[in-house]
Design a protein around this motif. Structure first.
Motif, mmCIF file in Angstrom:
data_model
loop_
_atom_site.group_PDB
_atom_site.id
_atom_site.type_symbol
_atom_site.label_atom_id
_atom_site.label_comp_id
_atom_site.label_asym_id
_atom_site.label_seq_id
_atom_site.Cartn_x
_atom_site.Cartn_y
_atom_site.Cartn_z
ATOM 1 N N TYR A 57 56.183 1.867 20.749
ATOM 2 C CA TYR A 57 55.503 1.402 21.952
ATOM 3 C C TYR A 57 56.446 0.758 22.965
ATOM 4 C CZ TYR A 57 50.979 2.307 19.792
ATOM 5 O OH TYR A 57 49.889 2.922 19.213
ATOM 6 N N GLY A 58 57.734 0.714 22.681
ATOM 7 C CA GLY A 58 58.692 0.217 23.664
ATOM 8 C C GLY A 58 59.288 -1.137 23.396
ATOM 9 N N ALA A 59 58.922 -1.782 22.292
ATOM 10 C CA ALA A 59 59.576 -3.034 21.905
ATOM 11 C C ALA A 59 60.903 -2.702 21.227
ATOM 12 C CB ALA A 59 58.688 -3.832 20.959
ATOM 13 N N TRP A 60 61.897 -3.578 21.366
ATOM 14 C CA TRP A 60 63.222 -3.335 20.799
ATOM 15 C C TRP A 60 63.618 -4.475 19.872
ATOM 16 C CZ3 TRP A 60 66.293 1.034 21.763
ATOM 17 C CH2 TRP A 60 65.759 1.929 22.707
ATOM 18 N N GLY A 61 64.430 -4.148 18.879
ATOM 19 C CA GLY A 61 64.882 -5.132 17.909
ATOM 20 C C GLY A 61 65.854 -6.131 18.513
#
Length: 319
Positions: free
Chosen positions: A261-265
Motif C-alpha cells: 500500500y506504499g508504506a516503507w520500512g
C-alpha cells in the motif's frame, strides 16, 4: 461537516472575537468537544489564554479522533490496510504530475482499479484468479498483488530501476544484481539488487529490494496494531538471509522494503532521506521537495503494478 466547528472557532479567534464568549462561539466549542476525546477538549478560557488558535491544529485533533474511531470499529485486515495507507508518504503517488514521456502516468482503467483497491473497496468481482485455477480472489485483492504467477518480478524490477535512477540523480554510482558466486559458502545467493560502493563508513551497501503485504497471515495481527509491522518483519528476515554473505564480502546489507500500500520500512526511509539530501544539494531544491518526488515516483510504480495485477486477474485467460 465534522471540521466546521474547527474552522468557525479559528475564524472567530483570528478576527479578534475569541475574547468574547458569544453564544455562537460557545455552540461551536460544544460541537467540537463532542467530536473528540476528553483529553483534547477546549474551552473559552483556553482560547483566551492561547496566543493563537490555528484551524490546522484543531482539525488535526478531529481527524485523529475520527481515524481512531474508524480503526477501532474495523476488522484486523481493514486495520492493517488503514495503518499502511496512512503511513508517511504512502499517498505520495497521488500528487505526482502525470507525464507519459517520463513514465509517470496511469491509464484510466488502471487508475480506477488502483483507487478502488487503495481505498479498500471490493475489486475481486467475486471471481477466481485467471492465473491460478481454484484460487478465489479476495475482496482486498491480497491474492492478486502477491500471486507468484503474476507480475511480482516485474514490480520488483521496476522499483529497483526507479531506485537506480534516483541514485544516479544524486550522482551515486551503482551496480545492479550483484553477489552471485562471489563466495564459496553462499555461491547461489545474490544479496544485492543494487550495489552502492563506499556508502557506509567506506563500506559497500547491498540494497535488497522487496515488497510485502500487511495482509500476510504471518504478520497480519501485528500489522493490525502497528504501522509498517510487515515491512519491519521483512527487514529482519532479509538480514538473516543476507548478512552472512555480506559480512564475507565486507558489505553492509540494507533491506529496502515496501508494503504493497506504499508504506516503507525504517531502513528504506533512512536510505531515501540520505539520497534526497544529496539531490537537494545538487539541485538547490528543498529536501522536502526531493523526498516527496522520490516517494511519489516509487509509489506510482508500486500502485501501477498492483493495479495491473488486479486487472489482469479479472480478465479471462487468453489461449
Amino acid at each position: 461537516l465534522s471540521l466546521s466547528p474547527a474552522a468557525f472557532i479559528a475564524s472567530l479567534c483570528s478576527a479578534g472575537y475569541g475574547s468574547h464568549s458569544t453564544s455562537h462561539l460557545s455552540q461551536a466549542i460544544d460541537m467540537f468537544n463532542c467530536l473528540i476525546v476528553p483529553s483534547d477538549v477546549i474551552s473559552a478560557d483556553n482560547l483566551l489564554s492561547s496566543s493563537s488558535v490555528h484551524q490546522k491544529a484543531l482539525s488535526e485533533k478531529l481527524d485523529d479522533h475520527q481515524f481512531n474511531l474508524l480503526l477501532n470499529s474495523s476488522s484486523v485486515a481493514d486495520r492493517a490496510c488503514l495503518l499502511s495507507v496512512s503511513s508517511p508518504f504512502a499517498t505520495s503517488w497521488l500528487s505526482v504530475i502525470p507525464s507519459e514521456g517520463l513514465g509517470l502516468h496511469l491509464t484510466a482503467s488502471i487508475f480506477q482499479v488502483a483507487l478502488k483497491w487503495w481505498l479498500g473497496l471490493d475489486t475481486s468481482g467475486c471471481s477466481q484468479c485467471s492465473l491460478c485455477p481454484g484460487s478465489a480472489l479476495d475482496h482486498l485483492s491480497h491474492h492478486a498483488v502477491t500471486c507468484k504467477r503474476g507480475d511480482v518480478v516485474t514490480r520488483h524490477n521496476r522499483l529497483r530501476d526507479c531506485i537506480v535512477e534516483v541514485c544516479r540523480r544524486a550522482h551515486i554510482g551503482v551496480q545492479v544484481e550483484v553477489g552471485n558466486n562471489l563466495t564459496p559458502s553462499h555461491s547461489k545467493t545474490r544479496p544485492a539488487d543494487i550495489l552502492i560502493p563506499n556508502w557506509v563508513m567506506g563500506r559497500t551497501a547491498a540494497l535488497d529490494v522487496s515488497v510485502t503485504s500487511p495482509l500476510n497471515p504471518q504478520t497480519l495481527l501485528e500489522a493490525g496494531v502497528t504501522a509498517t509491522a510487515a515491512a519491519l518483519t521483512t527487514e529482519e528476515r532479509k538480514h538473516e538471509e543476507n548478512d552472512p554473505k555480506c559480512s564475507e564480502l565486507g558489505w553492509v546489507c540494507i533491506p529496502v522494503v515496501a508494503e504493497s500500500y506504499g508504506a516503507w520500512g525504517k531502513e528504506a526511509t533512512q536510505l531515501f532521506s540520505t539520497i534526497a539530501s544529496r539531490i537537494a544539494t545538487l539541485s538547490s531544491k528543498p529536501k522536502s521537495v526531493t523526498i516527496n518526488d522520490i516517494y511519489g515516483r516509487l509509489n506510482l510504480q508500486l500502485v501501477r503494478a498492483n493495479a495491473t495485477s488486479i486487472l489482469t486477474r479479472l480478465m479471462p485467460p487468453s489461449y
